[in-house]
Design a protein around this motif. Structure first.
Motif, PDB file in Angstrom:
ATOM      1  N   UNK A  53      -4.188   6.310   6.908  1.00 28.56           N
ATOM      2  CA  UNK A  53      -4.717   5.193   6.126  1.00 28.56           C
ATOM      3  C   UNK A  53      -3.975   3.900   6.460  1.00 28.56           C
ATOM      4  N   UNK A  54      -2.638   3.999   6.577  1.00 24.49           N
ATOM      5  CA  UNK A  54      -1.844   2.826   6.912  1.00 24.49           C
ATOM      6  C   UNK A  54      -2.163   2.276   8.293  1.00 24.49           C
ATOM      7  N   UNK A  55      -2.334   3.161   9.267  1.00 21.60           N
ATOM      8  CA  UNK A  55      -2.650   2.714  10.625  1.00 21.60           C
ATOM      9  C   UNK A  55      -4.042   2.093  10.682  1.00 21.60           C
ATOM     10  N   UNK A  56      -4.990   2.642   9.910  1.00 21.73           N
ATOM     11  CA  UNK A  56      -6.333   2.065   9.868  1.00 21.73           C
ATOM     12  C   UNK A  56      -6.296   0.663   9.271  1.00 21.73           C
ATOM     13  N   UNK A  57      -5.550   0.500   8.164  1.00 27.44           N
ATOM     14  CA  UNK A  57      -5.395  -0.837   7.573  1.00 27.44           C
ATOM     15  C   UNK A  57      -4.662  -1.756   8.540  1.00 27.44           C
ATOM     16  N   UNK A  58      -3.711  -1.192   9.273  1.00 26.61           N
ATOM     17  CA  UNK A  58      -2.977  -1.991  10.252  1.00 26.61           C
ATOM     18  C   UNK A  58      -3.862  -2.526  11.355  1.00 26.61           C
ATOM     19  N   UNK A  86       3.889   0.639   6.936  1.00 22.05           N
ATOM     20  CA  UNK A  86       4.931   0.401   5.925  1.00 22.05           C
ATOM     21  C   UNK A  86       4.309   0.229   4.544  1.00 22.05           C
ATOM     22  N   UNK A  87       3.241  -0.555   4.448  1.00 24.74           N
ATOM     23  CA  UNK A  87       2.580  -0.769   3.166  1.00 24.74           C
ATOM     24  C   UNK A  87       2.030   0.524   2.589  1.00 24.74           C
ATOM     25  N   UNK A  88       1.409   1.334   3.443  1.00 21.87           N
ATOM     26  CA  UNK A  88       0.824   2.587   2.965  1.00 21.87           C
ATOM     27  C   UNK A  88       1.900   3.534   2.444  1.00 21.87           C
ATOM     28  N   UNK A 145       2.413   4.655  -1.464  1.00 19.53           N
ATOM     29  CA  UNK A 145       2.245   6.062  -1.830  1.00 19.53           C
ATOM     30  C   UNK A 145       3.486   6.639  -2.494  1.00 19.53           C
ATOM     31  N   UNK A 146       4.676   6.282  -2.005  1.00 16.77           N
ATOM     32  CA  UNK A 146       5.898   6.931  -2.467  1.00 16.77           C
ATOM     33  C   UNK A 146       6.707   6.083  -3.463  1.00 16.77           C
ATOM     34  N   UNK A 147       6.476   4.769  -3.477  1.00 16.13           N
ATOM     35  CA  UNK A 147       7.223   3.921  -4.398  1.00 16.13           C
ATOM     36  C   UNK A 147       6.341   3.313  -5.481  1.00 16.13           C
ATOM     37  N   UNK A 148       5.057   3.149  -5.168  1.00 17.31           N
ATOM     38  CA  UNK A 148       4.139   2.507  -6.110  1.00 17.31           C
ATOM     39  C   UNK A 148       3.533   1.261  -5.487  1.00 17.31           C
ATOM     40  N   UNK A 149       2.307   0.950  -5.902  1.00 19.54           N
ATOM     41  CA  UNK A 149       1.604  -0.172  -5.306  1.00 19.54           C
ATOM     42  C   UNK A 149       2.316  -1.497  -5.449  1.00 19.54           C
ATOM     43  N   UNK A 150       3.094  -1.657  -6.522  1.00 21.83           N
ATOM     44  CA  UNK A 150       3.771  -2.933  -6.738  1.00 21.83           C
ATOM     45  C   UNK A 150       4.892  -3.174  -5.726  1.00 21.83           C
ATOM     46  N   UNK A 151       5.279  -2.138  -4.962  1.00 25.32           N
ATOM     47  CA  UNK A 151       6.372  -2.290  -3.998  1.00 25.32           C
ATOM     48  C   UNK A 151       5.864  -2.543  -2.576  1.00 25.32           C
ATOM     49  N   UNK A 152       4.550  -2.569  -2.383  1.00 24.08           N
ATOM     50  CA  UNK A 152       4.017  -2.750  -1.034  1.00 24.08           C
ATOM     51  C   UNK A 152       4.445  -4.087  -0.438  1.00 24.08           C
ATOM     52  N   UNK A 153       4.236  -5.149  -1.193  1.00 21.89           N
ATOM     53  CA  UNK A 153       4.583  -6.479  -0.696  1.00 21.89           C
ATOM     54  C   UNK A 153       6.093  -6.623  -0.515  1.00 21.89           C
ATOM     55  N   UNK A 154       6.864  -6.040  -1.442  1.00 15.89           N
ATOM     56  CA  UNK A 154       8.321  -6.087  -1.330  1.00 15.89           C
ATOM     57  C   UNK A 154       8.777  -5.412  -0.052  1.00 15.89           C
ATOM     58  N   UNK A 155       8.192  -4.260   0.260  1.00 18.47           N
ATOM     59  CA  UNK A 155       8.585  -3.512   1.459  1.00 18.47           C
ATOM     60  C   UNK A 155       8.305  -4.318   2.725  1.00 18.47           C
ATOM     61  N   UNK A 156       7.137  -4.973   2.770  1.00 24.33           N
ATOM     62  CA  UNK A 156       6.811  -5.742   3.976  1.00 24.33           C
ATOM     63  C   UNK A 156       7.756  -6.918   4.162  1.00 24.33           C
TER      64      UNK A 156
END
Length: 293
Positions: free
Chosen positions: A13-18, A252-254, A258-269
Motif C-alpha cells: 500500500x505504501x509503495x503504491x501511494x509512493x 514510511x507513511x504507510x 499502521x504501527x504508530x497511528x495515522x496522526x504520526x504519518x506526517x511526523x514520521x515523514x
C-alpha cells in the motif's frame, strides 16, 4: 511475533501511494531542473487539474476519453500562462522573489477554485476498476493499485519522451547549462515555457488519480506538502530522486500509520526529512553544487 503477511500488505500500500507521490514530484522536478524555480504551488496545480476533469466529465458530461485529455491540456495552458505572466518577468531577480510568487499563486488558485466550484468536497466520476486486487494473500485497494499502475506507466512515458523527443532533449540541455543551450541555438525562454506546460500536465494527471481515490476539495493542495518533502529528500533536481523519494516516503507513511497511528504519518515523514538534510543537505540524489568566490 511479527505478522509478515500484514507487513507485506502495508508495504505494498505504501509503495503504491509512493508511486503517486513520485508522479507529482516529477512535475516539481521538471520545472526546477529547467528554470531553477521552486514551485510551491504544485499541489494547487494538481487540484486545478482534478477540478477541470470534474467540470468536463460531471458537469459537461463529456466521455472520459475526452474529459481527461481536456483537463490535462487545460492545466497545461494554465502552466504556460503562469510562466509567461508571472515567472518570466522575474528572470534575473533573486530566487526568493520567484519563490514568493509561487506561494501567492497557491493562495490565488485555492481562492479561484472556491469561487468557481465552492469549498464543498466532491466525488469524481468512477473510471477505475473496482474489483479487489490481490497480490498473493495481500489485499490492495483497487483504486490505489490502479492509480499506482497508471502513475508508473505515465512516468515511464514521460521519461521516454524526454529521452527521444526533440523538445525533451532541449529541456535536458537547458537544465544542464543555459549558456551552452543558448550557444547552440536553443530558444531557452521557450524551453522554460515548455517546462511549465509539461509540469502542469503531469500535475493534472496526478490530481485526477488522487481525486479519484479520495475525492476533491479546495484543500487538495495539502498533498503538495508531502510532494515537497519527497523532492527535498530525493533531490530538487533529480528525476531518479523524485522516483526513489516518492516510493520511500510512501512506505514510511504507510508503516507509521499502521504501527504508530495515522496522526504520526506526517511526523514520521518530517523526521526523515530532517535526518536526510542533516546527512545530505542536497538530497539523496541531488546535485552537490560548489560555489567558488
Amino acid at each position: 511475533m511479527m505478522d509478515w503477511a500484514y507487513l507485506f500488505e502495508i508495504a505494498l500500500t505504501g509503495l503504491a501511494a509512493g508511486g503517486l507521490y513520485a508522479l507529482a514530484a516529477l512535475a516539481f522536478v521538471v520545472v526546477y531542473k529547467a528554470t531553477r524555480v521552486v514551485n510551491i504551488a504544485i499541489g494547487e496545480l494538481l487540484m486545478v487539474g482534478a477540478y477541470l476533469f470534474f467540470t468536463f466529465a460531471a458537469m459537461f458530461a463529456l466521455p472520459l476519453w475526452l474529459a481527461i485529455p481536456a483537463a490535462v491540456l487545460g492545466t497545461g495552458l494554465l502552466g504556460a500562462l503562469i510562466e509567461r505572466t508571472m515567472i518570466r518577468p522575474l528572470q534575473g531577480e533573486p530566487p526568493i522573489s520567484v519563490f514568493m510568487v509561487t506561494v501567492g499563486l497557491a493562495s490565488v488558485l485555492v481562492g479561484l477554485v472556491e469561487l468557481i466550484w465552492t469549498a464543498d468536497q466532491r466525488r469524481l466520476p468512477e473510471f477505475m476498476p473496482t474489483q479487489p486486487v490481490m497480490i498473493g494473500e495481500a489485499f490492495l485497494a483497487p483504486k490505489v493499485a490502479w492509480g499506482a499502475a497508471v502513475a508508473v506507466v505515465f512516468i515511464a512515458a514521460v521519461l521516454l519522451v524526454f529521452r527521444y523527443w526533440r523538445g525533451g532533449v532541449a529541456l535536458r540541455a537547458t537544465a544542464s547549462d543555459q549558456a551552452a543551450a543558448y550557444s547552440v541555438g536553443i530558444n531557452v525562454p521557450r524551453v522554460f515555457s515548455l517546462a511549465w506546460v509539461v509540469s502542469a500536465m503531469i500535475a493534472a494527471v496526478s490530481g485526477i488519480i488522487v481525486g479519484s481515490i479520495g475525492g476533491i476539495s479546495s484543500s487538495m493542495g495539502v498533498f503538495g506538502l508531502s510532494v515537497l518533502v519527497v523532492v527535498i529528500v530525493g533531490g530538487l533536481d533529480s528525476v531518479l530522486g523524485a522516483l526513489v523519494g516518492g516510493l520511500f516516503i510512501g512506505l514510511v507513511e504507510a508503516l507509521a500509520g499502521a504501527y504508530l497511528g495515522g496522526e504520526y504519518k506526517l511526523l514520521a515523514t518530517f523526521i526523515v526529512l530532517v535526518v536526510v538534510l542533516m546527512l545530505r543537505p542536497y538530497g539523496l540524489f541531488g546535485t552537490h553544487e560548489i560555489e567558488r568566490l
